[in-house]
Design a protein around this motif. Structure first.
Motif, PDB file in Angstrom:
ATOM      1  N   PHE A   1       0.817  -1.209   0.000  1.00 56.06           N
ATOM      2  CA  PHE A   1       0.000   0.000   0.000  1.00 56.06           C
ATOM      3  C   PHE A   1       0.852   1.261   0.000  1.00 56.06           C
ATOM      4  O   PHE A   1       0.624   2.189  -0.768  1.00 56.06           O
ATOM      5  N   ASN A   2       1.879   1.296   0.874  1.00 56.52           N
ATOM      6  CA  ASN A   2       2.706   2.494   0.987  1.00 56.52           C
ATOM      7  C   ASN A   2       4.087   2.112   1.501  1.00 56.52           C
ATOM      8  O   ASN A   2       4.218   1.300   2.396  1.00 56.52           O
ATOM      9  N   VAL A   3       5.112   2.733   0.916  1.00 58.44           N
ATOM     10  CA  VAL A   3       6.491   2.525   1.351  1.00 58.44           C
ATOM     11  C   VAL A   3       7.120   3.890   1.583  1.00 58.44           C
ATOM     12  O   VAL A   3       7.025   4.780   0.730  1.00 58.44           O
ATOM     13  N   THR A   4       7.749   4.060   2.733  1.00 61.15           N
ATOM     14  CA  THR A   4       8.507   5.266   3.029  1.00 61.15           C
ATOM     15  C   THR A   4       9.925   4.846   3.351  1.00 61.15           C
ATOM     16  O   THR A   4      10.143   3.993   4.213  1.00 61.15           O
ATOM     17  N   ALA A   5      10.890   5.446   2.662  1.00 57.33           N
ATOM     18  CA  ALA A   5      12.300   5.126   2.898  1.00 57.33           C
ATOM     19  C   ALA A   5      12.960   6.297   3.604  1.00 57.33           C
ATOM     20  O   ALA A   5      12.842   7.445   3.179  1.00 57.33           O
ATOM     21  N   LEU A   6      13.642   5.984   4.688  1.00 56.44           N
ATOM     22  CA  LEU A   6      14.363   6.988   5.456  1.00 56.44           C
ATOM     23  C   LEU A   6      15.846   6.665   5.372  1.00 56.44           C
ATOM     24  O   LEU A   6      16.273   5.578   5.764  1.00 56.44           O
ATOM     25  N   LEU A   7      16.637   7.607   4.865  1.00 57.29           N
ATOM     26  CA  LEU A   7      18.077   7.418   4.738  1.00 57.29           C
ATOM     27  C   LEU A   7      18.749   7.779   6.057  1.00 57.29           C
ATOM     28  O   LEU A   7      18.560   8.886   6.571  1.00 57.29           O
ATOM     29  N   SER A   8      19.520   6.876   6.600  1.00 52.52           N
ATOM     30  CA  SER A   8      20.293   7.156   7.801  1.00 52.52           C
ATOM     31  C   SER A   8      21.465   8.046   7.416  1.00 52.52           C
ATOM     32  O   SER A   8      22.286   7.671   6.583  1.00 52.52           O
ATOM     33  N   MET A   9      21.537   9.204   8.026  1.00 54.41           N
ATOM     34  CA  MET A   9      22.631  10.142   7.740  1.00 54.41           C
ATOM     35  C   MET A   9      23.894   9.775   8.523  1.00 54.41           C
ATOM     36  O   MET A   9      25.003  10.028   8.063  1.00 54.41           O
ATOM     37  N   GLU A  10      23.694   9.204   9.715  1.00 53.72           N
ATOM     38  CA  GLU A  10      24.833   8.833  10.553  1.00 53.72           C
ATOM     39  C   GLU A  10      24.403   7.715  11.493  1.00 53.72           C
ATOM     40  O   GLU A  10      23.357   7.810  12.130  1.00 53.72           O
ATOM     41  N   GLU A  11      25.215   6.683  11.562  1.00 55.96           N
ATOM     42  CA  GLU A  11      24.963   5.604  12.516  1.00 55.96           C
ATOM     43  C   GLU A  11      25.598   6.004  13.838  1.00 55.96           C
ATOM     44  O   GLU A  11      26.817   6.109  13.947  1.00 55.96           O
TER      45      GLU A  11
END
Length: 161
Positions: free
Chosen positions: A134-144
């Protein structure tokens, strides 16, 4: 089911989590015991399922896997067939480091490790080709900031049920 662990078990587990390549002699020295009891306890902890497989941790950046995405998945499908297809798809994708089914508005969260945004898009396209989402949101990790495989075993003397 919780395993009965005493202080020595906890110390052994803490040492193994820190460095599973330690010899029995080194572990015994660090936990203040001798080799035979340490070996017997490790064997029992393995048999009880407390200790699973042993592996090596690799550095993703050294392997060119510079992008870490947290992928939020919402689905309108909740039947067993869809779930089986979705889980099989995730298990077949080496980019998926973790997958969790959630309570709340988001159904699943995935930790996906890839080379770059293009590699993430390739993953995304393959995922939606396999299962209806239904829906996908991708969040990019800027820093671990923190990443560990070490569980808090509390290497003290208190027994835990």
């Amino acid at each position: 089911m919780n395993a009965q662990l005493d202080g020595l078990d906890r110390k052994i587990l803490a040492q193994l989590q820190e460095d599973a390549s330690l010899s029995l002699d080194e572990i015994a020295r660090k936990v203040g015991s001798s080799k035979t009891p340490v070996w017997n306890r490790i064997r029992k902890l393995k048999a009880a399922g407390v200790i699973g497989r042993q592996t090596v941790l690799l550095d993703p950046l050294s392997l060119g896997l510079e992008a870490c995405f947290f992928v939020l998945v919402r689905t309108s499908e909740h039947d067993a067939d869809w779930q089986a297809r979705f889980l099989a798809t995730l298990k077949a994708r080496p980019e998926v480091m973790e997958a969790h089914r959630l309570a709340g508005d988001i159904d699943y969260i995935l930790k996906v490790r890839v080379k770059n945004a293009k590699a993430y898009d390739d993953f995304y396209q393959a995922l939606i080709a396999e299962v209806k989402i239904f829906n996908v949101t991708a969040l990019l990790s800027m820093e671990e900031i923190k990443s560990t495989t070490v569980l808090p075993v509390g290497a003290d003397e208190r027994p835990v049920a």
